[in-house]
Scaffold this motif. Structure first.
Motif, mmCIF file in Angstrom:
data_model
loop_
_atom_site.group_PDB
_atom_site.id
_atom_site.type_symbol
_atom_site.label_atom_id
_atom_site.label_comp_id
_atom_site.label_asym_id
_atom_site.label_seq_id
_atom_site.Cartn_x
_atom_site.Cartn_y
_atom_site.Cartn_z
ATOM 1 N N MET A 1 0.865 -1.164 0.000
ATOM 2 C CA MET A 1 0.000 0.000 0.000
ATOM 3 C C MET A 1 0.910 1.224 0.000
ATOM 4 S SD MET A 1 -3.041 -1.280 -0.119
ATOM 5 C CE MET A 1 -3.906 0.284 -0.042
ATOM 6 N N ALA A 2 0.604 2.154 -0.894
ATOM 7 C CA ALA A 2 1.430 3.356 -1.022
ATOM 8 C C ALA A 2 0.546 4.587 -0.894
ATOM 9 C CB ALA A 2 2.122 3.365 -2.383
ATOM 10 N N MET B 1 0.371 8.530 -1.941
ATOM 11 C CA MET B 1 0.992 9.388 -2.945
ATOM 12 C C MET B 1 0.359 10.777 -2.952
ATOM 13 S SD MET B 1 0.611 6.542 -5.944
ATOM 14 C CE MET B 1 1.497 7.332 -7.267
ATOM 15 N N ILE C 1 -10.414 16.347 4.259
ATOM 16 C CA ILE C 1 -11.210 17.478 3.786
ATOM 17 C C ILE C 1 -10.547 18.136 2.583
ATOM 18 C CG2 ILE C 1 -12.255 17.952 6.052
ATOM 19 C CD1 ILE C 1 -10.308 20.300 6.372
ATOM 20 N N CYS D 1 -7.664 0.025 -0.971
ATOM 21 C CA CYS D 1 -7.371 1.448 -0.738
ATOM 22 C C CYS D 1 -8.450 2.100 0.132
ATOM 23 C CB CYS D 1 -7.267 2.209 -2.064
ATOM 24 S SG CYS D 1 -5.825 1.763 -3.024
ATOM 25 N N ASP E 1 -15.266 10.468 1.314
ATOM 26 C CA ASP E 1 -14.041 11.250 1.109
ATOM 27 C C ASP E 1 -13.375 10.972 -0.235
ATOM 28 O OD1 ASP E 1 -14.365 12.453 3.553
ATOM 29 O OD2 ASP E 1 -13.027 11.086 4.623
ATOM 30 N N MET F 1 -6.007 2.917 -7.904
ATOM 31 C CA MET F 1 -5.796 3.943 -6.885
ATOM 32 C C MET F 1 -7.098 4.659 -6.567
ATOM 33 S SD MET F 1 -2.421 5.762 -8.553
ATOM 34 C CE MET F 1 -2.227 5.305 -10.265
ATOM 35 N N GLU G 1 -8.104 8.604 -5.396
ATOM 36 C CA GLU G 1 -7.749 9.954 -4.975
ATOM 37 C C GLU G 1 -8.840 10.435 -4.036
ATOM 38 O OE1 GLU G 1 -6.535 13.317 -7.839
ATOM 39 O OE2 GLU G 1 -8.328 14.099 -6.860
ATOM 40 N N PHE G 2 -8.418 10.881 -2.850
ATOM 41 C CA PHE G 2 -9.366 11.368 -1.863
ATOM 42 C C PHE G 2 -9.494 12.894 -1.958
ATOM 43 C CE2 PHE G 2 -8.125 7.217 -0.201
ATOM 44 C CZ PHE G 2 -9.355 6.689 0.135
ATOM 45 N N LYS G 3 -10.493 13.400 -1.235
ATOM 46 C CA LYS G 3 -10.805 14.832 -1.235
ATOM 47 C C LYS G 3 -9.599 15.717 -0.955
ATOM 48 C CE LYS G 3 -15.492 15.134 0.570
ATOM 49 N NZ LYS G 3 -16.142 15.284 1.888
ATOM 50 N N ASP G 4 -8.686 15.238 -0.104
ATOM 51 C CA ASP G 4 -7.533 16.063 0.272
ATOM 52 C C ASP G 4 -6.374 15.876 -0.714
ATOM 53 O OD1 ASP G 4 -6.782 13.509 0.922
ATOM 54 O OD2 ASP G 4 -6.140 13.952 2.963
ATOM 55 N N THR G 5 -6.669 15.312 -1.880
ATOM 56 C CA THR G 5 -5.715 15.036 -2.973
ATOM 57 C C THR G 5 -4.760 13.868 -2.683
ATOM 58 O OG1 THR G 5 -3.905 16.573 -2.390
ATOM 59 C CG2 THR G 5 -5.744 17.481 -3.676
ATOM 60 N N THR G 6 -4.876 13.297 -1.485
ATOM 61 C CA THR G 6 -4.092 12.095 -1.199
ATOM 62 C C THR G 6 -4.514 10.971 -2.127
ATOM 63 O OG1 THR G 6 -3.535 12.451 1.113
ATOM 64 C CG2 THR G 6 -3.924 10.176 0.472
ATOM 65 N N ILE G 7 -3.516 10.270 -2.675
ATOM 66 C CA ILE G 7 -3.806 9.069 -3.456
ATOM 67 C C ILE G 7 -3.316 7.847 -2.700
ATOM 68 C CG2 ILE G 7 -3.178 7.774 -5.537
ATOM 69 C CD1 ILE G 7 -3.318 10.351 -7.095
ATOM 70 N N MET G 8 -4.203 6.880 -2.513
ATOM 71 C CA MET G 8 -3.787 5.602 -1.969
ATOM 72 C C MET G 8 -3.725 4.623 -3.136
ATOM 73 S SD MET G 8 -3.312 6.228 1.234
ATOM 74 C CE MET G 8 -2.888 4.552 1.697
ATOM 75 N N ALA G 9 -2.619 3.894 -3.202
ATOM 76 C CA ALA G 9 -2.422 2.953 -4.306
ATOM 77 C C ALA G 9 -2.121 1.574 -3.739
ATOM 78 C CB ALA G 9 -1.266 3.412 -5.188
#
Lengths: 387, 387
Positions: free
Chosen positions: A254-255, A257, A276, B155, B163, B245, B247-255
């Motif tokens: 799990m990464a 990014m 948020i 993810c 989110d 992947m 992409e969440f609301k806070d621009t974080t991407i979990m892959a």
């Protein structure tokens, strides 16, 4: 509404925290802040917020500000820092202090039931065993703000620690990544302060260049996630897009990014477990980021990483020595007193001369910190005298 | 000990499931299996396991096997599939059937309170609205086995659906990724069956080459994770290391990453929420995987992806038509009756002639499926006759 206090509000983490709070006034209240000597920036904060308590470093500034802002309560010095970190209505304390000064306020905050958004890695590196005990005892949350540890923390969401195979910390390799040791022998302070991806403070930028920073993060990860050093890997990832990873037992990785922006992990530490929207954050654009690259860390090129692993495995007071020696050595470099590569030499010599104390108490840690700093300065003077 | 039943045990997903169960006999019991006509492989399974019920496709095989294995209960045909999918002691049914045949057994399994490890994407693509309702009503877990959806599912661990900003499905681009449409006009079946990364069945390998597969996955993701089509992206990632992947609301991407190996998501669907070691799994080696690459999907190069998005947005019966038309067209290609690019043309013409039914019932879905297949075959015959 979450009440937030900030230690080190004028620093890199602190000022970015202020921006986040300012963008989310419906979600956060600023309770209390400390700044060092950057009174101009403090005034800027006070034009935006009216915290209930403000701590400055010295009495002189305290006196000036008291009469300048009659409606705000001020305090100063180390005792003042403790007041900020234990401010009654505060839910989460952001510890953005730089260096060993961050340790005791963290302890006080935890003992007073505050959650900690921790950017001050020295806290964990020097006293991880004590902090972990106190976190458990006082049942508070410590959420890492460092992008790497925030990434690991996020990769652990919904997962079980027992299923971790290894942590993979990514490292940009710093601004001299593509240079040999020979080529960086005579770099200037200005050259060393140009980080390719991250906008950070001076000390941490130098640490990123020597990769002492990654070394500290390895030790921090060990304590934060209770993972043996053998199961922590570091890889160079020059784009700083993958902020770190966990490999689980089933070989799944799990990464986490995103664009390199410290505001992202800071905000996450404040909104966790929620996320948020923040208009200042830029999403990753795979139309532009078309390639992510990885390469192994050469311990000969980056001896600080090896020294950190060695210190971590030695355990006890060795990690304090690694950290304090590094801090003093970086200070000497920033003061233009030693060449860049002497940072590593000073740490190496200092670590080599230290006799490890197992499970050091807080007093012992603070003592070792002082002794180490003196040792580094004396070492520097000796070397200088013989030249 | 979890009791598992497998629909389509001799297929690509089924046989890999058998391997996983065989490697984890302390964790899983094989309750019941169905196979189609691959009786040799069934005999291999029966040399390893003694399931309580075995279903074959036709009466002829049923008769032979009954006398060959007097200690095992056999059944056959569609009714037999239903028996497998509702086997009383079974905790999780792996649905590894290929094509629309997988729909009704899934429905029966859910109605009988079974959890589903779902590889049969047609189930969701054609009847996603019905399946979602039934899952809620019968309070069962549906865990995707597809690597992409398993990745998204992972993810989402510990995260909140609300989110999510967007899903990013990765696609290898298939074995003709680096060729133009002109260059693939006359490819043979053998050439089209060479997938660069994944070892899968014939139908799905062709689907991967046309990227109809990715189109089906987009529709599947829409239903599985309740995400609007506008918030689903597809990108080409030729290494197939990042399996998808969020992409969440806070621009974080979990892959979610790993070596391309279907056994990994299959096992995860069975062990969820735990992860277990499997000696057959190879961890990612960043010493070897030194670069991950991304590029946008060109809808002109891969019209099936565009058609899937369009069908999904139309909704109702359109996704059934997309799926059934694709199945028939691929069949015609595998039978060497049409050239490769005619797969796309047949789907396009069929979709274009269809009048969408909103919220189709199961009966309507099965009808539309039949009508669509007939339409494609008639279309093929007409074209052939005019040449």
């Amino acid at each position: 509404m979450k009440n937030i206090s900030i230690l080190g509000a004028s620093g890199s983490i602190g000022s970015q925290s202020i921006e986040i709070l300012n963008n989310n006034r419906d979600k956060f209240t600023l309770d209390a802040i400390s700044v060092g000597e950057n009174i101009d920036y403090l005034r800027k904060i006070l034009s935006l917020f009216t915290p209930k308590l403000v701590c400055v470093k010295n009495k002189n500034h305290f006196d000036i500000l008291k009469s300048e802002y009659p409606n705000i309560r001020f305090t100063y010095g180390l005792e003042g820092l403790f007041e900020i970190s234990t401010f009654p209505s505060t839910h989460t304390v952001i510890n953005g202090l730089v260096g060993n000064i961050g340790l005791m306020p963290t302890i006080h905050a935890i003992e007073n039931g505050k959650n900690i958004a921790l950017a001050n890695k020295e806290t964990i590196v020097t006293a991880g065993h004590i902090i972990n005990e106190k976190i458990k005892k006082h049942n508070v949350k410590l959420i890492p703000v460092d992008s790497e540890h925030s990434a690991i923390f996020q990769c652990l969401n919904g997962e079980n620690k027992k299923d971790i195979n290894k942590l993979i910390l990514t490292a940009s390799g710093g601004c001299f990544r593509d240079k040999t040791r020979e080529e960086i022998k005579n770099v200037t302070v200005e050259e060393a302060l140009k980080h390719p991806n991250w906008s950070m403070g001076a000390k941490i930028t130098i640490d990123s260049t020597t990769m002492a920073n990654k070394g500290l993060e390895v030790i921090e990860a060990h304590f934060l996630f209770d993972i043996p050093y053998e199961n922590i890997n570091v890889i160079i990832h020059k784009e700083s897009i993958i902020h770190s990873m966990i490999e689980f037992k089933d070989t799944t990785i799990m990464a986490q990014m995103g664009m390199p922006d410290m505001k992202n992990p800071i905000q996450y530490a404040l909104t966790y477990p929620d996320r948020i929207f923040n208009k200042d954050f830029s999403p990753l654009d795979f139309g532009k980021i078309t390639s992510l690259n990885f390469s192994p860390v050469d311990f000969n090129r980056y001896p600080c990483v090896k020294m950190a692993f060695d210190a971590g495995k030695l355990g006890g007071s060795a990690t304090t020595v690694f950290n304090s020696a590094n801090e003093e050595a970086v200070k000497l470099f920033l003061e233009r007193k030693i060449p860049f590569l002497s940072i590593e030499t000073l740490i190496y010599e200092t670590l080599n001369s230290h006799s490890v104390i197992k499970n050091p108490s807080l007093d012992e840690i603070l003592n070792i910190d002082r002794e180490t700093r003196n040792f580094v300065i004396n070492l520097y003077k000796t070397i200088k005298a013989t030249h």
